[in-house]
Design a protein around this motif. Structure first.
Motif, PDB file in Angstrom:
ATOM      1  N   LYS A 105      -9.404  -6.432  -2.674  1.00  0.00           N
ATOM      2  CA  LYS A 105      -8.302  -7.021  -3.432  1.00  0.00           C
ATOM      3  C   LYS A 105      -6.983  -6.433  -2.948  1.00  0.00           C
ATOM      4  O   LYS A 105      -6.873  -5.236  -2.748  1.00  0.00           O
ATOM      5  CB  LYS A 105      -8.484  -6.740  -4.926  1.00  0.00           C
ATOM      6  CG  LYS A 105      -9.537  -7.600  -5.606  1.00  0.00           C
ATOM      7  CD  LYS A 105      -9.068  -9.040  -5.709  1.00  0.00           C
ATOM      8  CE  LYS A 105     -10.046  -9.903  -6.485  1.00  0.00           C
ATOM      9  NZ  LYS A 105     -10.035  -9.581  -7.914  1.00  0.00           N
ATOM     10  N   GLY A 106      -6.006  -7.298  -2.736  1.00  0.00           N
ATOM     11  CA  GLY A 106      -4.719  -6.846  -2.237  1.00  0.00           C
ATOM     12  C   GLY A 106      -4.604  -6.895  -0.731  1.00  0.00           C
ATOM     13  O   GLY A 106      -3.582  -6.521  -0.175  1.00  0.00           O
ATOM     14  N   GLY A 107      -5.671  -7.358  -0.045  1.00  0.00           N
ATOM     15  CA  GLY A 107      -5.624  -7.464   1.410  1.00  0.00           C
ATOM     16  C   GLY A 107      -5.877  -6.165   2.146  1.00  0.00           C
ATOM     17  O   GLY A 107      -5.566  -6.055   3.330  1.00  0.00           O
ATOM     18  N   ILE A 108      -6.445  -5.191   1.485  1.00  0.00           N
ATOM     19  CA  ILE A 108      -6.700  -3.887   2.096  1.00  0.00           C
ATOM     20  C   ILE A 108      -8.046  -3.903   2.813  1.00  0.00           C
ATOM     21  O   ILE A 108      -9.039  -4.400   2.283  1.00  0.00           O
ATOM     22  CB  ILE A 108      -6.675  -2.773   1.032  1.00  0.00           C
ATOM     23  CG1 ILE A 108      -5.284  -2.689   0.394  1.00  0.00           C
ATOM     24  CG2 ILE A 108      -7.063  -1.434   1.635  1.00  0.00           C
ATOM     25  CD1 ILE A 108      -5.208  -1.768  -0.789  1.00  0.00           C
ATOM     26  N   VAL A 109      -8.085  -3.340   4.016  1.00  0.00           N
ATOM     27  CA  VAL A 109      -9.324  -3.235   4.791  1.00  0.00           C
ATOM     28  C   VAL A 109      -9.544  -1.769   5.125  1.00  0.00           C
ATOM     29  O   VAL A 109      -8.704  -1.132   5.769  1.00  0.00           O
ATOM     30  CB  VAL A 109      -9.250  -4.058   6.097  1.00  0.00           C
ATOM     31  CG1 VAL A 109     -10.587  -3.972   6.830  1.00  0.00           C
ATOM     32  CG2 VAL A 109      -8.895  -5.502   5.792  1.00  0.00           C
ATOM     33  N   LEU A 110     -10.663  -1.242   4.674  1.00  0.00           N
ATOM     34  CA  LEU A 110     -11.006   0.150   4.924  1.00  0.00           C
ATOM     35  C   LEU A 110     -11.993   0.217   6.084  1.00  0.00           C
ATOM     36  O   LEU A 110     -13.180  -0.076   5.925  1.00  0.00           O
ATOM     37  CB  LEU A 110     -11.613   0.787   3.660  1.00  0.00           C
ATOM     38  CG  LEU A 110     -10.743   0.751   2.402  1.00  0.00           C
ATOM     39  CD1 LEU A 110     -11.479   1.360   1.221  1.00  0.00           C
ATOM     40  CD2 LEU A 110      -9.414   1.477   2.643  1.00  0.00           C
ATOM     41  N   THR A 111     -11.497   0.557   7.240  1.00  0.00           N
ATOM     42  CA  THR A 111     -12.348   0.656   8.420  1.00  0.00           C
ATOM     43  C   THR A 111     -11.632   1.492   9.481  1.00  0.00           C
ATOM     44  O   THR A 111     -10.477   1.871   9.318  1.00  0.00           O
ATOM     45  CB  THR A 111     -12.668  -0.746   8.995  1.00  0.00           C
ATOM     46  OG1 THR A 111     -13.686  -0.623   9.991  1.00  0.00           O
ATOM     47  CG2 THR A 111     -11.450  -1.396   9.608  1.00  0.00           C
ATOM     48  N   ARG A 145      -4.660   6.323   8.393  1.00  0.00           N
ATOM     49  CA  ARG A 145      -5.908   6.326   9.162  1.00  0.00           C
ATOM     50  C   ARG A 145      -7.046   5.737   8.326  1.00  0.00           C
ATOM     51  O   ARG A 145      -7.330   6.206   7.213  1.00  0.00           O
ATOM     52  CB  ARG A 145      -6.263   7.738   9.607  1.00  0.00           C
ATOM     53  CG  ARG A 145      -7.547   7.816  10.430  1.00  0.00           C
ATOM     54  CD  ARG A 145      -7.818   9.236  10.885  1.00  0.00           C
ATOM     55  NE  ARG A 145      -9.081   9.347  11.559  1.00  0.00           N
ATOM     56  CZ  ARG A 145      -9.289   9.042  12.843  1.00  0.00           C
ATOM     57  NH1 ARG A 145      -8.288   8.632  13.587  1.00  0.00           N
ATOM     58  NH2 ARG A 145     -10.482   9.182  13.386  1.00  0.00           N
ATOM     59  N   GLY A 146      -7.689   4.707   8.868  1.00  0.00           N
ATOM     60  CA  GLY A 146      -8.820   4.086   8.193  1.00  0.00           C
ATOM     61  C   GLY A 146      -8.442   3.105   7.097  1.00  0.00           C
ATOM     62  O   GLY A 146      -9.313   2.626   6.374  1.00  0.00           O
ATOM     63  N   ARG A 147      -7.153   2.757   6.983  1.00  0.00           N
ATOM     64  CA  ARG A 147      -6.715   1.841   5.929  1.00  0.00           C
ATOM     65  C   ARG A 147      -5.693   0.853   6.501  1.00  0.00           C
ATOM     66  O   ARG A 147      -4.562   1.225   6.802  1.00  0.00           O
ATOM     67  CB  ARG A 147      -6.111   2.606   4.760  1.00  0.00           C
ATOM     68  CG  ARG A 147      -5.645   1.722   3.586  1.00  0.00           C
ATOM     69  CD  ARG A 147      -4.925   2.553   2.552  1.00  0.00           C
ATOM     70  NE  ARG A 147      -4.340   1.761   1.485  1.00  0.00           N
ATOM     71  CZ  ARG A 147      -4.890   1.600   0.280  1.00  0.00           C
ATOM     72  NH1 ARG A 147      -6.035   2.190  -0.004  1.00  0.00           N
ATOM     73  NH2 ARG A 147      -4.288   0.871  -0.642  1.00  0.00           N
ATOM     74  N   TYR A 148      -6.139  -0.378   6.671  1.00  0.00           N
ATOM     75  CA  TYR A 148      -5.267  -1.449   7.160  1.00  0.00           C
ATOM     76  C   TYR A 148      -4.934  -2.380   5.995  1.00  0.00           C
ATOM     77  O   TYR A 148      -5.621  -2.410   4.977  1.00  0.00           O
ATOM     78  CB  TYR A 148      -5.957  -2.254   8.268  1.00  0.00           C
ATOM     79  CG  TYR A 148      -6.254  -1.463   9.522  1.00  0.00           C
ATOM     80  CD1 TYR A 148      -5.387  -1.503  10.598  1.00  0.00           C
ATOM     81  CD2 TYR A 148      -7.400  -0.680   9.616  1.00  0.00           C
ATOM     82  CE1 TYR A 148      -5.660  -0.784  11.761  1.00  0.00           C
ATOM     83  CE2 TYR A 148      -7.680   0.047  10.765  1.00  0.00           C
ATOM     84  CZ  TYR A 148      -6.806  -0.015  11.829  1.00  0.00           C
ATOM     85  OH  TYR A 148      -7.076   0.713  12.967  1.00  0.00           O
ATOM     86  N   ARG A 149      -3.866  -3.156   6.170  1.00  0.00           N
ATOM     87  CA  ARG A 149      -3.525  -4.175   5.177  1.00  0.00           C
ATOM     88  C   ARG A 149      -3.182  -5.475   5.905  1.00  0.00           C
ATOM     89  O   ARG A 149      -2.333  -5.496   6.803  1.00  0.00           O
ATOM     90  CB  ARG A 149      -2.341  -3.760   4.309  1.00  0.00           C
ATOM     91  CG  ARG A 149      -2.100  -4.743   3.145  1.00  0.00           C
ATOM     92  CD  ARG A 149      -0.866  -4.362   2.343  1.00  0.00           C
ATOM     93  NE  ARG A 149      -1.063  -3.184   1.529  1.00  0.00           N
ATOM     94  CZ  ARG A 149      -1.474  -3.223   0.258  1.00  0.00           C
ATOM     95  NH1 ARG A 149      -1.765  -4.369  -0.310  1.00  0.00           N
ATOM     96  NH2 ARG A 149      -1.596  -2.091  -0.418  1.00  0.00           N
ATOM     97  N   ILE A 150      -3.867  -6.540   5.527  1.00  0.00           N
ATOM     98  CA  ILE A 150      -3.592  -7.852   6.086  1.00  0.00           C
ATOM     99  C   ILE A 150      -2.227  -8.331   5.600  1.00  0.00           C
ATOM    100  O   ILE A 150      -1.865  -8.149   4.441  1.00  0.00           O
ATOM    101  CB  ILE A 150      -4.673  -8.863   5.661  1.00  0.00           C
ATOM    102  CG1 ILE A 150      -6.086  -8.363   6.029  1.00  0.00           C
ATOM    103  CG2 ILE A 150      -4.413 -10.236   6.280  1.00  0.00           C
ATOM    104  CD1 ILE A 150      -6.345  -8.278   7.498  1.00  0.00           C
ATOM    105  N   ASN A 151      -1.454  -8.924   6.501  1.00  0.00           N
ATOM    106  CA  ASN A 151      -0.157  -9.465   6.120  1.00  0.00           C
ATOM    107  C   ASN A 151      -0.351 -10.486   4.998  1.00  0.00           C
ATOM    108  O   ASN A 151      -1.032 -11.503   5.187  1.00  0.00           O
ATOM    109  CB  ASN A 151       0.497 -10.141   7.332  1.00  0.00           C
ATOM    110  CG  ASN A 151       1.944 -10.531   7.075  1.00  0.00           C
ATOM    111  OD1 ASN A 151       2.312 -10.937   5.984  1.00  0.00           O
ATOM    112  ND2 ASN A 151       2.759 -10.418   8.106  1.00  0.00           N
TER     113      ASN A 151
END
Length: 198
Positions: A105-111, A145-151
């Motif tokens: 939720k919120g567009g967050i990607v943990l990788t 580090r390890g936390r991206y967010r989709i636009n």
């Protein structure tokens, strides 16, 4: 034909006969949240009742959808139409859709680059280069580090209010996304050009 606006039941009245006073319809009433419609039928007449159409969802109320897996995110239709024009490789396509499908939720990607490479069966360098391309284009950014967010202007999982909050958190350094023009995809290069001998 009667089409009650909110659904209802029909009460049949006795038909009028010569020498008798016409039967008076009963006063309007409501039973169990239904409208009661009184009509008078003459011999040989019939009546049919159509159900009321489903009401439109109230403003701000989320509709019920039935997607595969019972979860879904919203995405830019314009970007989807122009994605083939950007010239992504097969690996870059895989990385992009893997990131979209992994978002919280919120567009967050943990990788991480290593985890992404292991998931797709590719090397760390290949995964890192694909991620770097999307970062450069502004499709996503690295929060830490390890936390991206989709636009959130491209794709988002959450409500409109949550999207507005995510937009407010966008760093100023994120480049504006400019989609390619044209209606026909440029030819895709399948082989590296051979170097001409001098």
């Amino acid at each position: 034909m009667i089409s009650p606006s909110t659904g209802g039941r029909v009460v049949r009245l006795p038909s009028s006969r010569p020498g008798r006073q016409p039967a008076k319809p009963p006063p309007p009433e409501t039973a169990g949240g239904q409208n009661v419609v009184a009509i008078r039928l003459e011999p040989g007449e019939s009546v049919s009742v159509n159900p009321a159409p489903a009401p439109e969802p109230a403003a701000g109320r989320r509709e019920d959808f039935d997607f595969l897996g019972h979860t879904f995110y919203m995405a830019s239709k314009e970007l989807s139409a122009k994605l083939p024009f950007i010239g992504l490789t097969a690996t870059e396509y895989d990385v992009w859709h893997t990131m979209l499908g992994a978002q919280l939720k919120g567009g967050i990607v943990l990788t991480t680059v290593i985890k992404l490479g292991e998931r797709l069966g590719i090397g760390r360098k290949e995964a890192g280069e694909a991620l770097a391309k999307f970062l450069d284009m502004g499709f996503m950014w690295l929060e830490k580090r390890g936390r991206y967010r989709i636009n959130p202007r491209i794709a988002f999982w959450g409500s409109s209010v949550e999207q507005q909050r995510a937009l407010a958190l966008m760093p100023d350094s994120i480049p504006e996304i400019r989609l390619p023009e044209g209606e026909v995809r440029p030819p895709r290069r399948t082989r590296r050009p051979k170097l001409e001998s001098l």
